[in-house]
Design a protein around this motif. Sequence first.
Motif, PDB file in Angstrom:
ATOM      1  N   PHE A 163       0.671   3.607  -3.558  1.00  0.00           N
ATOM      2  CA  PHE A 163       0.072   5.272  -3.082  1.00  0.00           C
ATOM      3  C   PHE A 163       0.216   6.494  -2.776  1.00  0.00           C
ATOM      4  O   PHE A 163       0.383   7.231  -3.017  1.00  0.00           O
ATOM      5  N   ARG A 164       0.908   6.385  -1.415  1.00  0.00           N
ATOM      6  CA  ARG A 164       2.086   7.610  -0.699  1.00  0.00           C
ATOM      7  C   ARG A 164       2.718   7.498  -1.710  1.00  0.00           C
ATOM      8  O   ARG A 164       2.868   8.923  -1.971  1.00  0.00           O
TER       9      ARG A 164
ATOM     10  N   TYR B  82      -0.894  -5.630  -3.554  1.00  0.00           N
ATOM     11  CA  TYR B  82      -1.701  -4.518  -4.587  1.00  0.00           C
ATOM     12  C   TYR B  82      -1.350  -5.334  -5.879  1.00  0.00           C
ATOM     13  O   TYR B  82       0.217  -6.241  -6.158  1.00  0.00           O
TER      14      TYR B  82
ATOM     15  N   PRO C  16      -3.610  11.512  -6.609  1.00  0.00           N
ATOM     16  CA  PRO C  16      -4.755   9.995  -6.016  1.00  0.00           C
ATOM     17  C   PRO C  16      -4.838   8.363  -5.996  1.00  0.00           C
ATOM     18  O   PRO C  16      -4.963   8.474  -6.872  1.00  0.00           O
ATOM     19  N   ARG C  17      -5.419   8.582  -4.661  1.00  0.00           N
ATOM     20  CA  ARG C  17      -5.481   6.572  -5.368  1.00  0.00           C
ATOM     21  C   ARG C  17      -6.632   6.618  -5.784  1.00  0.00           C
ATOM     22  O   ARG C  17      -7.294   5.773  -6.465  1.00  0.00           O
ATOM     23  N   ASN C  18      -7.553   7.066  -5.794  1.00  0.00           N
ATOM     24  CA  ASN C  18      -9.008   6.426  -6.134  1.00  0.00           C
ATOM     25  C   ASN C  18      -8.759   6.919  -7.994  1.00  0.00           C
ATOM     26  O   ASN C  18      -9.468   6.670  -8.981  1.00  0.00           O
ATOM     27  N   THR C  19      -7.184   7.810  -8.398  1.00  0.00           N
ATOM     28  CA  THR C  19      -7.220   7.404  -9.812  1.00  0.00           C
ATOM     29  C   THR C  19      -6.818   6.247 -10.492  1.00  0.00           C
ATOM     30  O   THR C  19      -8.139   6.203 -11.415  1.00  0.00           O
TER      31      THR C  19
ATOM     32  N   GLU D  12      -6.443  -5.214  -5.958  1.00  0.00           N
ATOM     33  CA  GLU D  12      -5.686  -5.651  -4.257  1.00  0.00           C
ATOM     34  C   GLU D  12      -5.816  -7.760  -4.754  1.00  0.00           C
ATOM     35  O   GLU D  12      -6.530  -8.415  -5.179  1.00  0.00           O
TER      36      GLU D  12
ATOM     37  N   GLU E 217       0.777   9.855  -4.483  1.00  0.00           N
ATOM     38  CA  GLU E 217       0.386  11.051  -3.962  1.00  0.00           C
ATOM     39  C   GLU E 217       1.735  12.156  -3.710  1.00  0.00           C
ATOM     40  O   GLU E 217       1.064  13.304  -4.316  1.00  0.00           O
TER      41      GLU E 217
ATOM     42  N   ALA F  64       0.810  -1.087   0.056  1.00  0.00           N
ATOM     43  CA  ALA F  64       0.130  -0.724  -0.142  1.00  0.00           C
ATOM     44  C   ALA F  64       0.823   1.311  -0.435  1.00  0.00           C
ATOM     45  O   ALA F  64      -0.379   2.505   0.094  1.00  0.00           O
TER      46      ALA F  64
END
Length: 379
Positions: A54-55, A101, A63-66, A74, A58, A51
């Motif tokens: 994602f940082r 992921y 953004p993660r939701n991209t 996952e 960012e 995970a």
Amino acid sequence: MQSIHTDIFITGGGPAGTAAALCLLTHTTCKVVVAETSAYDNVRVGEHVDASIFRLLEYLDIPRNTFDDTGIQEGYNSEAAWGSDRLVSRHSIYTAEGRSYQLDRHLFDSFLATQVAARGGQLFPRTRALHYQQNADSHWTILLQHETKGQFEVHAKFLMDATGRQAQVCRHLGIPGKKYDQLTGIGAYLQSDTTHTPEQKILLETTAEGWWYYAAMPGNRMVATFFTDSDLVKQHQWQQPDNWNRLLASTKHLLPLTRGSHAYGKPWVRNAFTQMTDTSTIKNFLAAGDAALSFDPISSMGIGFAISSACHAALAANLQLQRDAAGIISYHKDLQQHFQQYLQIKAAFYRKEQRWKTSAFWTRRTERVADTVSIVPGG
């Protein structure tokens, strides 16, 4: 001949090259040009990450939701038969996050490339560098060849190699990389022939000749890769479909997961060796990602390190253009620390497998004392 002037030129448009470009475009005022030999239509091996990816994204203002399940999926279960034939829950040797992921590298790499162009960077696909020349002022002139539009030049203040394990710019400049093993991956993408969705898991399974990696991927696909040494591949011709299938058929846990599937074409072969390249002797030049340090895939450090090291290199390059060498020195020290830690932990991980004491592959890893490196950072 067309000429382009820029602050930083990056050879290689994979995750390291595009991350470096996005870091510069997001956090500095530098102009950036990236050249990529492919059109992002070649086979790109999938990879699992944790995970923390994602940082990193960012930080690049992504953004993660991209991403949805079409690009990052996952992995719900991670198991290994490593050290015995019994399956146990498995974590990579650099576990910092609980969830893992699976990346669709084609979609992931293409997306980062489009982001570079969208933010004002220049990215040239289907373009290869023919020659690099460093001028008296330590700036660079690069001669490039586009597949259809011909030759052009880029004049840059700083040069970055993001060409992966091959470290093509480093080799062109006469900078040797130090290899620590011969690890090679022979793999294939598999498509399920049924409507049944492959089990969402990541699996490692060792054999006398090496080890297997399996992961379910978006699109009802799977990837299976056998890791061994290049000389053993040549000796046994394991890259041949029949021989590769025989290796797969000899597995206990992997074979049941791949039944009812077919492979896309012949198995592909990819370098997976550990290597370090010291670029500290040349001013206004850095390597990032696998071009600087390439890791055994068992470490799960590939994509995450490519992006983080590229960002570090990008910020160091920006400081260097302001006549501040502190970033370059810090970057080289950070590479050295990463590599020393990695070598020690990798050796310990391989020592967990003691079943094949006469196997060439395992003997090389269990009897070898972890190497050490010493770098004197330059500016």
